[in-house]
Design a protein around this motif. Structure first.
Motif, PDB file in Angstrom:
ATOM      1  N   ASP A  68       0.796  -1.225   0.000  1.00  0.00           N
ATOM      2  CA  ASP A  68       0.000   0.000   0.000  1.00  0.00           C
ATOM      3  C   ASP A  68       0.834   1.283   0.000  1.00  0.00           C
ATOM      4  OD1 ASP A  68       0.882  -0.276   2.623  1.00  0.00           O
ATOM      5  OD2 ASP A  68      -1.047   0.257   3.519  1.00  0.00           O
ATOM      6  N   HIS A  69       2.144   1.165  -0.065  1.00  0.00           N
ATOM      7  CA  HIS A  69       2.994   2.358  -0.143  1.00  0.00           C
ATOM      8  C   HIS A  69       3.075   2.925  -1.553  1.00  0.00           C
ATOM      9  CE1 HIS A  69       4.842   2.786   3.937  1.00  0.00           C
ATOM     10  NE2 HIS A  69       4.156   1.657   4.048  1.00  0.00           N
ATOM     11  N   LEU A  70       2.501   2.198  -2.522  1.00  0.00           N
ATOM     12  CA  LEU A  70       2.357   2.691  -3.898  1.00  0.00           C
ATOM     13  C   LEU A  70       0.928   2.427  -4.349  1.00  0.00           C
ATOM     14  CD1 LEU A  70       5.484   1.495  -5.929  1.00  0.00           C
ATOM     15  CD2 LEU A  70       4.955   3.798  -5.179  1.00  0.00           C
ATOM     16  N   GLY A  71       0.349   3.391  -5.034  1.00  0.00           N
ATOM     17  CA  GLY A  71      -0.964   3.171  -5.637  1.00  0.00           C
ATOM     18  C   GLY A  71      -0.836   2.241  -6.828  1.00  0.00           C
ATOM     19  N   PRO A  72      -1.945   1.683  -7.306  1.00  0.00           N
ATOM     20  CA  PRO A  72      -1.881   0.725  -8.409  1.00  0.00           C
ATOM     21  C   PRO A  72      -1.299   1.298  -9.700  1.00  0.00           C
ATOM     22  CG  PRO A  72      -4.168   1.160  -7.762  1.00  0.00           C
ATOM     23  CD  PRO A  72      -3.288   1.862  -6.795  1.00  0.00           C
ATOM     24  N   LEU A  73      -1.602   2.537 -10.025  1.00  0.00           N
ATOM     25  CA  LEU A  73      -1.059   3.120 -11.261  1.00  0.00           C
ATOM     26  C   LEU A  73       0.444   3.344 -11.167  1.00  0.00           C
ATOM     27  CD1 LEU A  73      -3.896   5.642 -12.174  1.00  0.00           C
ATOM     28  CD2 LEU A  73      -3.456   3.378 -13.149  1.00  0.00           C
ATOM     29  N   GLU A  74       0.905   3.822 -10.012  1.00  0.00           N
ATOM     30  CA  GLU A  74       2.350   4.037  -9.852  1.00  0.00           C
ATOM     31  C   GLU A  74       3.079   2.694  -9.780  1.00  0.00           C
ATOM     32  OE1 GLU A  74       5.876   6.187  -9.817  1.00  0.00           O
ATOM     33  OE2 GLU A  74       3.865   6.726 -10.433  1.00  0.00           O
ATOM     34  N   LEU A  75       2.473   1.691  -9.150  1.00  0.00           N
ATOM     35  CA  LEU A  75       3.069   0.355  -9.127  1.00  0.00           C
ATOM     36  C   LEU A  75       3.246  -0.167 -10.550  1.00  0.00           C
ATOM     37  CD1 LEU A  75       4.056  -2.184  -7.669  1.00  0.00           C
ATOM     38  CD2 LEU A  75       1.662  -2.922  -7.536  1.00  0.00           C
TER      39      LEU A  75
END
Length: 103
Positions: A68-75
């Protein structure tokens, strides 16, 4: 003479998500060491997204305390440039293949 090059890990702790940033940072560093990476931390003054910072450092992997330290788009963007490892739960995500399929 052979040069030994240590792979680079880009450490990322989202201060807005973390309830204990110091602890999270220590856990990311511990995992990087255990996996044999030299850790590089984000530039706190940079406005660049995580994926661009990882690319600029030449990182082989981005290590996070938790997914959860990155959102899905940034991941998704990070996985274009590096593998992703998380401390808890212990997960590994391989970067996307540069070969595009016709689907």
């Amino acid at each position: 003479m052979r040069r030994h090059i240590t792979p680079i890990a880009f450490g990322w702790v989202d201060d807005d998500t973390s309830v204990a940033p110091g602890w999270d940072r220590a856990q990311v560093e511990r995992l990087a060491r255990r996996l044999g990476y030299c850790i590089v931390w984000r530039d706190v003054h940079s406005a660049l997204p995580v994926a661009e910072q990882a690319r600029n450092t030449g990182a082989d992997v981005v290590i996070l305390p938790a997914p959860d330290h990155l959102g899905p788009l940034e991941l998704n963007r990070v996985m274009d440039v590096a593998d992703v490892e998380t401390v808890l739960p212990r997960l590994s995500f391989a970067r996307w293949s540069p070969v595009k399929t016709g689907r």
